[in-house]
Scaffold this motif. Structure first.
Motif, PDB file in Angstrom:
ATOM      1  N   GLU A  66       0.847  -1.201   0.000  1.00 36.17           N
ATOM      2  CA  GLU A  66       0.000   0.000   0.000  1.00 36.17           C
ATOM      3  C   GLU A  66       0.878   1.246   0.000  1.00 36.17           C
ATOM      4  OE1 GLU A  66      -3.961   0.368   1.920  1.00 36.17           O
ATOM      5  OE2 GLU A  66      -2.833   1.637   3.303  1.00 36.17           O
ATOM      6  N   ILE A  67       0.574   2.145  -0.922  1.00 29.38           N
ATOM      7  CA  ILE A  67       1.310   3.413  -1.021  1.00 29.38           C
ATOM      8  C   ILE A  67       0.327   4.516  -0.650  1.00 29.38           C
ATOM      9  CG2 ILE A  67       2.656   4.899  -2.556  1.00 29.38           C
ATOM     10  CD1 ILE A  67       3.077   2.298  -4.313  1.00 29.38           C
ATOM     11  N   GLY A  68       0.409   4.989   0.573  1.00 25.90           N
ATOM     12  CA  GLY A  68      -0.528   5.993   1.096  1.00 25.90           C
ATOM     13  C   GLY A  68      -1.486   5.357   2.092  1.00 25.90           C
ATOM     14  N   VAL A  69      -1.178   5.514   3.371  1.00 31.48           N
ATOM     15  CA  VAL A  69      -1.894   4.816   4.444  1.00 31.48           C
ATOM     16  C   VAL A  69      -2.937   5.714   5.116  1.00 31.48           C
ATOM     17  CG1 VAL A  69      -1.571   3.760   6.737  1.00 31.48           C
ATOM     18  CG2 VAL A  69       0.064   3.282   4.891  1.00 31.48           C
ATOM     19  N   PHE A  70      -2.560   6.966   5.388  1.00 38.06           N
ATOM     20  CA  PHE A  70      -3.381   7.901   6.167  1.00 38.06           C
ATOM     21  C   PHE A  70      -3.751   7.242   7.500  1.00 38.06           C
ATOM     22  CE2 PHE A  70      -7.627  10.404   6.399  1.00 38.06           C
ATOM     23  CZ  PHE A  70      -7.028  11.435   7.080  1.00 38.06           C
ATOM     24  N   THR A  71      -5.020   7.143   7.871  1.00 39.15           N
ATOM     25  CA  THR A  71      -5.364   6.555   9.178  1.00 39.15           C
ATOM     26  C   THR A  71      -5.578   5.033   9.089  1.00 39.15           C
ATOM     27  OG1 THR A  71      -7.722   7.017   8.852  1.00 39.15           O
ATOM     28  CG2 THR A  71      -6.442   8.695   9.995  1.00 39.15           C
ATOM     29  N   GLY A  72      -5.228   4.458   7.943  1.00 39.92           N
ATOM     30  CA  GLY A  72      -5.153   2.998   7.874  1.00 39.92           C
ATOM     31  C   GLY A  72      -6.407   2.262   7.480  1.00 39.92           C
ATOM     32  N   TYR A  73      -7.409   2.974   6.944  1.00 38.43           N
ATOM     33  CA  TYR A  73      -8.678   2.300   6.615  1.00 38.43           C
ATOM     34  C   TYR A  73      -8.504   1.288   5.474  1.00 38.43           C
ATOM     35  CZ  TYR A  73     -13.678   1.729   5.629  1.00 38.43           C
ATOM     36  OH  TYR A  73     -14.939   1.208   5.419  1.00 38.43           O
ATOM     37  N   SER A  74      -7.840   1.705   4.386  1.00 38.66           N
ATOM     38  CA  SER A  74      -7.668   0.772   3.252  1.00 38.66           C
ATOM     39  C   SER A  74      -6.764  -0.389   3.653  1.00 38.66           C
ATOM     40  CB  SER A  74      -7.112   1.502   2.021  1.00 38.66           C
ATOM     41  OG  SER A  74      -6.029   2.339   2.359  1.00 38.66           O
ATOM     42  N   THR A  75      -5.722  -0.099   4.434  1.00 43.07           N
ATOM     43  CA  THR A  75      -4.823  -1.172   4.889  1.00 43.07           C
ATOM     44  C   THR A  75      -5.615  -2.208   5.685  1.00 43.07           C
ATOM     45  OG1 THR A  75      -3.543   0.771   5.605  1.00 43.07           O
ATOM     46  CG2 THR A  75      -2.433  -1.379   5.675  1.00 43.07           C
ATOM     47  N   LEU A  76      -6.455  -1.712   6.584  1.00 45.19           N
ATOM     48  CA  LEU A  76      -7.240  -2.603   7.443  1.00 45.19           C
ATOM     49  C   LEU A  76      -8.210  -3.439   6.614  1.00 45.19           C
ATOM     50  CD1 LEU A  76      -7.900  -3.512  10.303  1.00 45.19           C
ATOM     51  CD2 LEU A  76      -9.410  -1.529  10.544  1.00 45.19           C
ATOM     52  N   ALA A  77      -8.837  -2.799   5.628  1.00 45.38           N
ATOM     53  CA  ALA A  77      -9.807  -3.518   4.780  1.00 45.38           C
ATOM     54  C   ALA A  77      -9.156  -4.723   4.108  1.00 45.38           C
ATOM     55  CB  ALA A  77     -10.374  -2.566   3.723  1.00 45.38           C
ATOM     56  N   VAL A  78      -7.928  -4.532   3.622  1.00 40.31           N
ATOM     57  CA  VAL A  78      -7.247  -5.632   2.925  1.00 40.31           C
ATOM     58  C   VAL A  78      -6.634  -6.601   3.933  1.00 40.31           C
ATOM     59  CG1 VAL A  78      -5.392  -6.232   1.319  1.00 40.31           C
ATOM     60  CG2 VAL A  78      -6.844  -4.258   0.858  1.00 40.31           C
ATOM     61  N   ALA A  79      -5.987  -6.068   4.971  1.00 35.74           N
ATOM     62  CA  ALA A  79      -5.288  -6.946   5.935  1.00 35.74           C
ATOM     63  C   ALA A  79      -6.261  -7.940   6.567  1.00 35.74           C
ATOM     64  CB  ALA A  79      -4.606  -6.110   7.010  1.00 35.74           C
ATOM     65  N   GLN A  80      -7.470  -7.507   6.827  1.00 32.53           N
ATOM     66  CA  GLN A  80      -8.462  -8.394   7.454  1.00 32.53           C
ATOM     67  C   GLN A  80      -8.955  -9.483   6.495  1.00 32.53           C
ATOM     68  OE1 GLN A  80     -10.724  -5.722  10.793  1.00 32.53           O
ATOM     69  NE2 GLN A  80     -11.531  -5.656   8.736  1.00 32.53           N
ATOM     70  N   ALA A  81      -8.795  -9.220   5.196  1.00 34.81           N
ATOM     71  CA  ALA A  81      -9.345 -10.152   4.200  1.00 34.81           C
ATOM     72  C   ALA A  81      -8.279 -11.055   3.585  1.00 34.81           C
ATOM     73  CB  ALA A  81     -10.029  -9.344   3.088  1.00 34.81           C
ATOM     74  N   MET A  82      -7.017 -10.799   3.926  1.00 33.01           N
ATOM     75  CA  MET A  82      -5.931 -11.604   3.334  1.00 33.01           C
ATOM     76  C   MET A  82      -5.963 -13.024   3.876  1.00 33.01           C
ATOM     77  SD  MET A  82      -2.485  -9.218   3.269  1.00 33.01           S
ATOM     78  CE  MET A  82      -2.412  -9.018   5.022  1.00 33.01           C
ATOM     79  N   GLN A  83      -5.207 -13.898   3.233  1.00 27.34           N
ATOM     80  CA  GLN A  83      -5.005 -15.252   3.744  1.00 27.34           C
ATOM     81  C   GLN A  83      -4.400 -15.170   5.153  1.00 27.34           C
ATOM     82  OE1 GLN A  83      -5.410 -18.399   1.701  1.00 27.34           O
ATOM     83  NE2 GLN A  83      -6.833 -16.869   0.945  1.00 27.34           N
ATOM     84  N   ALA A  84      -4.554 -16.245   5.934  1.00 28.35           N
ATOM     85  CA  ALA A  84      -4.107 -16.231   7.337  1.00 28.35           C
ATOM     86  C   ALA A  84      -2.616 -15.903   7.465  1.00 28.35           C
ATOM     87  CB  ALA A  84      -4.407 -17.575   7.974  1.00 28.35           C
ATOM     88  N   ASP A  85      -1.823 -16.313   6.470  1.00 28.83           N
ATOM     89  CA  ASP A  85      -0.385 -16.036   6.547  1.00 28.83           C
ATOM     90  C   ASP A  85      -0.016 -14.788   5.724  1.00 28.83           C
ATOM     91  OD1 ASP A  85      -0.911 -17.039   4.055  1.00 28.83           O
ATOM     92  OD2 ASP A  85       0.767 -18.444   4.008  1.00 28.83           O
ATOM     93  N   GLY A  86      -0.996 -13.989   5.390  1.00 24.27           N
ATOM     94  CA  GLY A  86      -0.754 -12.805   4.558  1.00 24.27           C
ATOM     95  C   GLY A  86      -0.007 -11.706   5.295  1.00 24.27           C
TER      96      GLY A  86
END
Ligand SMILES: C[S@@+](CC[C@H](N)C(=O)[O-])C[C@H]1O[C@@H](n2cnc3c(N)ncnc32)[C@H](O)[C@@H]1O
Length: 221
Positions: A66-86
């Motif tokens: 991710e390029i551009g985090v701000f308060t982390g909403y997009s990061t969280l959206a993807v991190a929660q949906a990744m594979q368990a070892d993501g």
């Protein structure tokens, strides 16, 4: 019925969220907190976060950039949906924003999956390449300073594997990307030119979604 995408006014936009948005409690809390931030408009639209999470789950993402985090909403959206070892590499330069992100990532139990690199994103992308991480990411999101979009895209083309997806946010720039005016900042002219190049780029297969401020998805061929 229409063959054109329906424009969303405020009410229809609310209806979209009403019938479509499913967020975890921490995502909702982060979105509500971010709405009170003086730079709130920097966050992606909730339906974009949901879409990126949906895409990450569908395609089994294990490595997210991710390029551009701000308060982390997009990061969280993807991190929660990744594979368990993501795992994710998240690039930003503003600790005042990413301190908020870290707090919510911790609350959501995904902080240990996210490596935050706090320096100019171009330096981080160069470092990732120097570390031998070319062709290793399944999904990337470009959502930072506009003048560097082309450089971010070129680096992502090296870092994302063939068949992986590069998502590019704000390709509409609220409509200004369509016909830049001489007085517009360089970023507007750059996005205009970048959009025009991207649709003819033989290295990717493209799809532009009229979601949020316009989001292009490019699959690396
Ligand atoms: C539009 S916001 C990102 C929004 C985020 N994706 C979300 O959904 O909430 C842009 C971010 O890019 C960061 N940024 C700006 N210039 C940067 C640079 N040169 N390198 C890394 N990050 C940068 C800013 O600090 C800001 O947090």
């Amino acid at each position: 019925m229409t063959r054109r995408t329906v424009a969303l006014d405020g009410a229809l936009s609310e209806y979209l969220l009403q019938i479509g948005l499913t967020e975890t409690p921490v995502m909702r809390e982060l979105r509500e907190f971010t709405a009170t931030h003086r730079q709130a408009k920097m966050q992606i639209a909730p339906e974009q976060g949901q879409f990126l999470g949906w895409l990450a789950q569908l395609t089994g993402v294990r490595r997210y950039l991710e390029i551009g985090v701000f308060t982390g909403y997009s990061t969280l959206a993807v991190a929660q949906a990744m594979q368990a070892d993501g795992t994710a590499v998240a690039c930003d330069i503003t600790p005042a924003f990413t301190d908020i992100a870290r707090e919510y990532w911790q609350r959501a139990g995904v902080a240990d999956r996210i490596e935050l690199r706090l320096q100019a994103a171009l330096d981080t992308l160069d470092a990732l390449l120097a570390e031998g991480q070319a062709d290793s990411f399944d999904l990337a999101l470009i959502d930072a300073d506009k003048p560097n979009y082309r450089a971010y895209f070129e680096a992502c083309l090296k870092l994302v594997r063939r068949g992986g997806v590069i998502a590019i946010d704000n390709v509409f720039l609220s409509g200004r990307a369509m016909a830049p005016q001489p007085q517009d900042p360089p970023g507007v002219h750059l996005i205009h030119a970048f959009n025009a190049e991207l649709v003819r780029d033989p290295r990717v297969r493209l799809c532009v979604l009229p979601m949020g401020d316009g989001m292009t998805l490019a699959t690396r061929l």
